[in-house]
Design an enzyme around this catalytic site. Sequence first.
Site, mmCIF file in Angstrom:
data_model
loop_
_atom_site.group_PDB
_atom_site.id
_atom_site.type_symbol
_atom_site.label_atom_id
_atom_site.label_comp_id
_atom_site.label_asym_id
_atom_site.label_seq_id
_atom_site.Cartn_x
_atom_site.Cartn_y
_atom_site.Cartn_z
ATOM 1 N N GLU A 86 0.837 -1.212 0.000
ATOM 2 C CA GLU A 86 0.000 0.000 0.000
ATOM 3 C C GLU A 86 0.865 1.252 0.000
ATOM 4 O OE1 GLU A 86 -3.070 0.075 -0.580
ATOM 5 O OE2 GLU A 86 -4.024 -1.759 0.156
ATOM 6 N N ARG A 90 0.804 3.686 -3.336
ATOM 7 C CA ARG A 90 0.160 4.995 -3.153
ATOM 8 C C ARG A 90 1.171 6.119 -2.909
ATOM 9 N NH1 ARG A 90 -5.713 3.947 -0.383
ATOM 10 N NH2 ARG A 90 -5.732 1.681 -0.506
ATOM 11 N N ASP A 222 -5.113 -9.998 -7.749
ATOM 12 C CA ASP A 222 -5.313 -9.130 -8.918
ATOM 13 C C ASP A 222 -4.067 -8.554 -9.599
ATOM 14 O OD1 ASP A 222 -4.947 -7.614 -6.613
ATOM 15 O OD2 ASP A 222 -6.740 -6.397 -6.841
ATOM 16 N N GLU A 386 -11.687 0.356 -10.558
ATOM 17 C CA GLU A 386 -11.270 -0.606 -11.604
ATOM 18 C C GLU A 386 -12.099 -0.510 -12.891
ATOM 19 O OE1 GLU A 386 -11.659 -1.389 -8.377
ATOM 20 O OE2 GLU A 386 -9.524 -1.574 -7.881
ATOM 21 N N THR A 473 -0.497 0.466 -10.381
ATOM 22 C CA THR A 473 -1.821 -0.051 -10.034
ATOM 23 C C THR A 473 -2.666 0.966 -9.274
ATOM 24 O OG1 THR A 473 -2.970 -2.019 -9.212
ATOM 25 C CG2 THR A 473 -1.197 -1.143 -7.834
HETATM 26 C C1 DMJ Z 1 -6.095 0.567 -5.098
HETATM 27 O O1 DMJ Z 1 -5.301 0.830 -4.015
HETATM 28 C C2 DMJ Z 1 -5.349 -0.116 -6.210
HETATM 29 O O2 DMJ Z 1 -6.011 0.046 -7.411
HETATM 30 C C3 DMJ Z 1 -5.132 -1.580 -5.941
HETATM 31 O O3 DMJ Z 1 -4.529 -2.242 -7.030
HETATM 32 C C4 DMJ Z 1 -6.424 -2.260 -5.629
HETATM 33 N N1 DMJ Z 1 -7.157 -1.595 -4.598
HETATM 34 C C5 DMJ Z 1 -7.337 -0.168 -4.666
HETATM 35 C C6 DMJ Z 1 -8.530 0.300 -5.459
HETATM 36 O O4 DMJ Z 1 -9.606 -0.503 -5.454
#
Ligand code: DMJ
Length: 489
Positions: A86, A90, A222, A386, A473
Amino acid sequence: MNEARRNEIVEEFMWSWNAYKKYAWGKDELLPISKTSNKWFGIGLTLLDNLDTLWIMGLDKEFQEATQWVTHELNLEVDQDVNLFECTIRALGGLLSAHALSNQHIFLEKAQELGNRLLPAFDSESGIPFSDVNLKKGTTHAPKWGSDSSTAEVTTVQLEFHRLTQITGDARFSKAADRVSDKIAEMAKSVQPQPHLLPIFINAQSGKLSESSTISLGARGDSYYEYLMKQWIQSGGTRPMLGERYVHAAEAIRKHLLVKSKMNNGGTYVAEMNSKGKLLYKMDHLVCFLPGVYALGAKNNIAKLPKTSTSDGLSVDEMSNIHLKVAEELMETCYNMYKDSGSMGLAPEIVMFDCGNDPNNSKKCGNTGKDFYIKPNDEHNLLRPETVESLFILWRLTKNPKYRIWGWTIFKAFQKHCKISTGGYSSIKSVVRAPVVFKDKMESFWLAETLKYLYLLFSEDDVVPLDKWVFNTEAHPLPIVPRRPLYGD
Ligand code: DMJ
């Protein structure tokens, strides 16, 4: 019309950002109902996650204010355990992207410092990182709730760590990330019950994948698949092996997890698989990143790579066409999760297809006109990105106007149901039951991803062009740069 739509999206971004500024400035997350903030890592997460959104939307004043905060207030020497994944996607992703877009040195400095503080997470016997690391002490541990790291988490730091090596010249970042990818790629070839489809847990000490856990393209699985392909894109196609790993996985998903619903619309979806090889007819909203990834692979001719083009005797063009079709069908299913879940037009966190393969549930979806039903515990919506992420990519790559129409419909539904009258947006408890009940949380990805992708959906192709940038992501664009042998390749 597109300009007016972009402006309206920026207005909602400002509605959210100003509330963050007023009630939570420099804190991790806004709690918009209580008008206060939430501490997660203690490093101003929403601010770091949105430096690049401010830049891309042309919000210069706000970008300068946020830059001042990073320069004078950001303290990364906090005695705080953070989740490696995370914090990387982020905070580190946000700083790296801000640096790439604005070329301001402060972002490089902070990114390098943060990278150094995260690096001890990789000091396990196997090289597979622990889930948590203390930013001040460098101590590490497995998650509080178990002994294993999540597969998606340990395989979704590579874009960011490679970028750090590119801009600092320090090969330790890339090496740590590659060691994880290489180990996992070796195991993927023979993992059971299905090669190339990984169970969602892995042990950092032993380096072994958990034999009893599920295979999922949703939570904890994912972005493993996403980063397989995006690492290849990030390398400008200079490392074919990375792309080949993706094609093996994409083909395995297509052959073993892709299902057509036997219910009303016959929609295509991605099932989960248990450790015995049995399919579970459940799909998380998180899976909706996948249409974008299949489309990116197809349009980048990933099937041209040497060790993949002969898979099943398909020609390159045939495989690209099949993958694009998968992308388009899944995209429609993801949109239907918004359209068919209830009168709000918002998707829930998880849906069950084909009645969860349980005949006792047949009434729940047998004659409802939809392909799925929703369990009470899965009715919430966290403002996740998503679906709009994939809509943006499919729009850019196919130019089919329906993707913009769907994106706008989703935006209006968020605006109608999740906007807080006193400022900000909030996750909601149910997309099925009216009236709306707010969860009192504005996730940083609402601004960093959902609104950014919506903005890009209505922008021209030269705003963050896909042949020059790859999105991490968390929607942070990083430059596509051919990899040099600097990293001991
Ligand atoms: C985000 O932090 C990122 O997209 C991650 O890959 C999946 N979860 C959240 C959004 O849903």
